[in-house]
Write an enzyme that holds these catalytic residues in place. Structure first.
Site, PDB file in Angstrom:
ATOM      1  N   LYS A 185     -15.740 -33.814  54.808  1.00  0.00           N
ATOM      2  CA  LYS A 185     -17.051 -34.288  54.347  1.00  0.00           C
ATOM      3  C   LYS A 185     -17.502 -35.431  55.257  1.00  0.00           C
ATOM      4  O   LYS A 185     -16.779 -36.411  55.426  1.00  0.00           O
ATOM      5  CB  LYS A 185     -16.873 -34.768  52.905  1.00  0.00           C
TER       6      LYS A 185
ATOM      7  N   GLU B  26     -28.075 -28.944  53.891  1.00  0.00           N
ATOM      8  CA  GLU B  26     -26.804 -29.632  54.146  1.00  0.00           C
ATOM      9  C   GLU B  26     -25.621 -28.664  54.082  1.00  0.00           C
ATOM     10  O   GLU B  26     -25.757 -27.543  53.570  1.00  0.00           O
ATOM     11  CB  GLU B  26     -26.601 -30.751  53.125  1.00  0.00           C
TER      12      GLU B  26
ATOM     13  N   ASP C  97     -26.356 -41.770  50.859  1.00  0.00           N
ATOM     14  CA  ASP C  97     -27.570 -40.942  50.792  1.00  0.00           C
ATOM     15  C   ASP C  97     -28.786 -41.845  50.563  1.00  0.00           C
ATOM     16  O   ASP C  97     -29.859 -41.622  51.136  1.00  0.00           O
ATOM     17  CB  ASP C  97     -27.499 -39.960  49.616  1.00  0.00           C
TER      18      ASP C  97
ATOM     19  N   ASP D 158     -19.990 -48.355  43.969  1.00  0.00           N
ATOM     20  CA  ASP D 158     -19.861 -47.076  44.662  1.00  0.00           C
ATOM     21  C   ASP D 158     -21.248 -46.449  44.745  1.00  0.00           C
ATOM     22  O   ASP D 158     -21.697 -45.753  43.834  1.00  0.00           O
ATOM     23  CB  ASP D 158     -18.871 -46.161  43.924  1.00  0.00           C
TER      24      ASP D 158
ATOM     25  N   LYS E  82     -27.391 -36.374  40.799  1.00  0.00           N
ATOM     26  CA  LYS E  82     -26.390 -35.692  39.988  1.00  0.00           C
ATOM     27  C   LYS E  82     -26.126 -36.445  38.696  1.00  0.00           C
ATOM     28  O   LYS E  82     -26.036 -37.672  38.698  1.00  0.00           O
ATOM     29  CB  LYS E  82     -25.099 -35.528  40.787  1.00  0.00           C
TER      30      LYS E  82
ATOM     31  N   SER F  18     -23.797 -44.130  47.011  1.00  0.00           N
ATOM     32  CA  SER F  18     -23.815 -43.149  48.100  1.00  0.00           C
ATOM     33  C   SER F  18     -24.722 -43.622  49.237  1.00  0.00           C
ATOM     34  O   SER F  18     -25.814 -44.160  48.994  1.00  0.00           O
ATOM     35  CB  SER F  18     -24.336 -41.813  47.577  1.00  0.00           C
TER      36      SER F  18
ATOM     37  N   VAL G 182     -25.822 -35.303  52.355  1.00  0.00           N
ATOM     38  CA  VAL G 182     -27.264 -35.565  52.434  1.00  0.00           C
ATOM     39  C   VAL G 182     -27.533 -36.626  53.504  1.00  0.00           C
ATOM     40  O   VAL G 182     -28.441 -36.474  54.329  1.00  0.00           O
ATOM     41  CB  VAL G 182     -27.817 -36.002  51.060  1.00  0.00           C
TER      42      VAL G 182
HETATM   43  N1  PSU Z   1     -25.490 -31.787  45.623  1.00  0.00           N
HETATM   44  C1  PSU Z   1     -24.789 -30.783  45.055  1.00  0.00           C
HETATM   45  N2  PSU Z   1     -23.468 -30.676  45.373  1.00  0.00           N
HETATM   46  C2  PSU Z   1     -22.868 -31.506  46.265  1.00  0.00           C
HETATM   47  C3  PSU Z   1     -23.620 -32.563  46.859  1.00  0.00           C
HETATM   48  C4  PSU Z   1     -24.919 -32.655  46.498  1.00  0.00           C
HETATM   49  O1  PSU Z   1     -25.338 -30.016  44.291  1.00  0.00           O
HETATM   50  O2  PSU Z   1     -21.706 -31.320  46.568  1.00  0.00           O
HETATM   51  C5  PSU Z   1     -22.990 -33.495  47.903  1.00  0.00           C
HETATM   52  C6  PSU Z   1     -24.102 -33.907  48.876  1.00  0.00           C
HETATM   53  O3  PSU Z   1     -23.666 -33.590  50.176  1.00  0.00           O
HETATM   54  C7  PSU Z   1     -24.237 -35.402  48.708  1.00  0.00           C
HETATM   55  C8  PSU Z   1     -22.833 -35.769  48.366  1.00  0.00           C
HETATM   56  O4  PSU Z   1     -24.725 -36.022  49.856  1.00  0.00           O
HETATM   57  O5  PSU Z   1     -22.457 -34.745  47.443  1.00  0.00           O
HETATM   58  C9  PSU Z   1     -22.732 -37.171  47.810  1.00  0.00           C
HETATM   59  O6  PSU Z   1     -21.428 -37.615  47.958  1.00  0.00           O
HETATM   60  P1  PSU Z   1     -21.064 -39.177  47.744  1.00  0.00           P
HETATM   61  O7  PSU Z   1     -21.338 -39.421  46.299  1.00  0.00           O
HETATM   62  O8  PSU Z   1     -19.603 -39.260  48.106  1.00  0.00           O
HETATM   63  O9  PSU Z   1     -21.931 -39.961  48.670  1.00  0.00           O
HETATM   64 MN    MN Z   2     -19.150 -42.886  47.072  1.00  0.00          MN
END
Ligand code: PSU
Ligand code: MN
Length: 329
Positions: A107, A47, A161, A157, A178, A159, A127
């Site tokens: 993003k 990614e 993903d 909230d 995470k 993701s 992702v």
């Molecule tokens: N993993 C990491 N660092 C990141 C991310 C993942 O170690 O920055 C990113 C990935 O691109 C993942 C995104 O898809 O954070 C998720 O963001 P959100 O929670 O806004 O969906």
């Molecule tokens: Mn989000």
């Protein structure tokens, strides 16, 4: 050099069993990646949000290039994904990776692809958008750091993903979700979506910066061949669904649980005070944690991404061998 292979050509060569968007909404597979695919050399997707928004310059560009090298050394070809001038590119040149690392790429999640393609924009793929691109290009294995999930505090909230993994046949190799997330709810959500979560050398969901979460996983594999066998069976059974392979951070790079928990609590507090919402939440928290831990979280992030790339490449090699033995379609 990039080729101008159309989605239809790519799909025909990969026999991707999905509908594809019509021209001019293009997916461009680099010459190197297309050539690897036609020769049966395994490919690993990567990614670009991690590069643009997950780590600071110049750690980000160094890591992005190092990850590609790890994958090559393991016998596979890296395919970093980004939206460039409205084209979804699978496999980037070094100069493109550098441009992403220098910033200015927004993003982009899977749902953002249409609007950005229409306006000819640039975007760093999360992702979800990367899984989407990989599936279209017939790439089955994808390495990242940690996937998004259900956020702490705000269980609404979630993701995309997670939902994208439920509808695209790609295996994401990550160090769990995470640690800034609500891990039990994330695991529950994946179960609801029917996305298998498999521990790689562990029976526990890894928590990104640390190896343990206390949450038991239903499935475990202990080497690349076992993982590939699971992927092979899964894709035969569920041709439109992904899976999550969880590889714990290497022991020496893992952060102390107390330290990381304090850093996360403080980062969440700052995010709330600063009214951070939506797409900004994850990048904000990651950089606040880096400050709190005096950049130790960045070193940990680097180590786990590299380890995941290594595992993903080894699994892609084994999966390639399985597909070569018995073509699926
Ligand atoms: N993993 C990491 N660092 C990141 C991310 C993942 O170690 O920055 C990113 C990935 O691109 C993942 C995104 O898809 O954070 C998720 O963001 P959100 O929670 O806004 O969906
Ligand atoms: Mn989000």
């Amino acid at each position: 050099m990039m080729t101008g292979r159309s989605l239809a050509q790519v799909a025909a060569s990969q026999r991707v069993p999905k509908s594809i968007p019509p021209e001019p909404y293009r997916l461009q597979v680099s010459e190197e990646v297309a050539s690897a695919q036609s020769r049966g050399v395994p490919v690993v997707a990567l990614e670009s949000t991690l590069i643009a928004h997950g780590l600071p310059w110049p750690d980000n560009v160094e890591l992005a290039l190092e990850v590609e090298q790890v994958i090559r050394t393991a016998g596979a070809i890296p395919a970093t994904v980004a939206l460039i001038g409205g084209t979804l590119c699978v496999g980037l040149e070094r100069s493109q990776i550098e441009a992403i690392a220098r910033g200015h790429f927004v993003k982009v999640a899977a749902a953002d692809l249409g609007p950005l393609m229409a306006s000819g924009g640039d975007g760093a793929t999360t992702v979800s958008a990367t899984v989407y691109a990989a599936a279209r290009a017939g790439v089955r294995v994808f390495a990242t750091g940690g996937i998004g999930g259900v956020h702490r505090g705000d269980a609404w909230d979630v993701s995309s993903d997670l939902t994208t993994l439920a509808s695209e046949p790609v295996c994401v190799v990550s160090a769990g979700a995470k640690a800034i997330l609500d891990l039990p709810r994330t695991l529950e959500y994946l179960e609801t979506l029917g996305v298998p979560v498999i521990g790689y050398g562990t029976s526990e969901l890894p928590a990104f910066y640390s190896r343990r979460s206390g949450l038991t996983l239903p499935h475990r594999v202990d080497n690349p061949a076992q993982a590939a066998a699971v992927l092979h069976a899964h894709f035969a059974l569920h041709p439109f669904r992904g899976l999550l392979l969880c590889n714990p951070i290497p022991e020496p790079a893992a952060l102390d649980d107390g330290l990381i928990e304090r850093a996360i609590a403080s980062a969440l507090h700052s995010a709330e005070a600063a009214h951070i919402s939506g797409k900004q939440v994850t990048p904000f928290l990651l950089s606040a944690i880096a400050k709190e831990t005096e950049n130790r979280s960045i070193l940990a992030n680097r180590a786990l991404v590299l380890a995941n790339a290594q595992v993903a490449a080894a699994v892609a090699v084994e999966l390639g061998a399985l597909f070569a033995e018995a073509p699926r379609d």
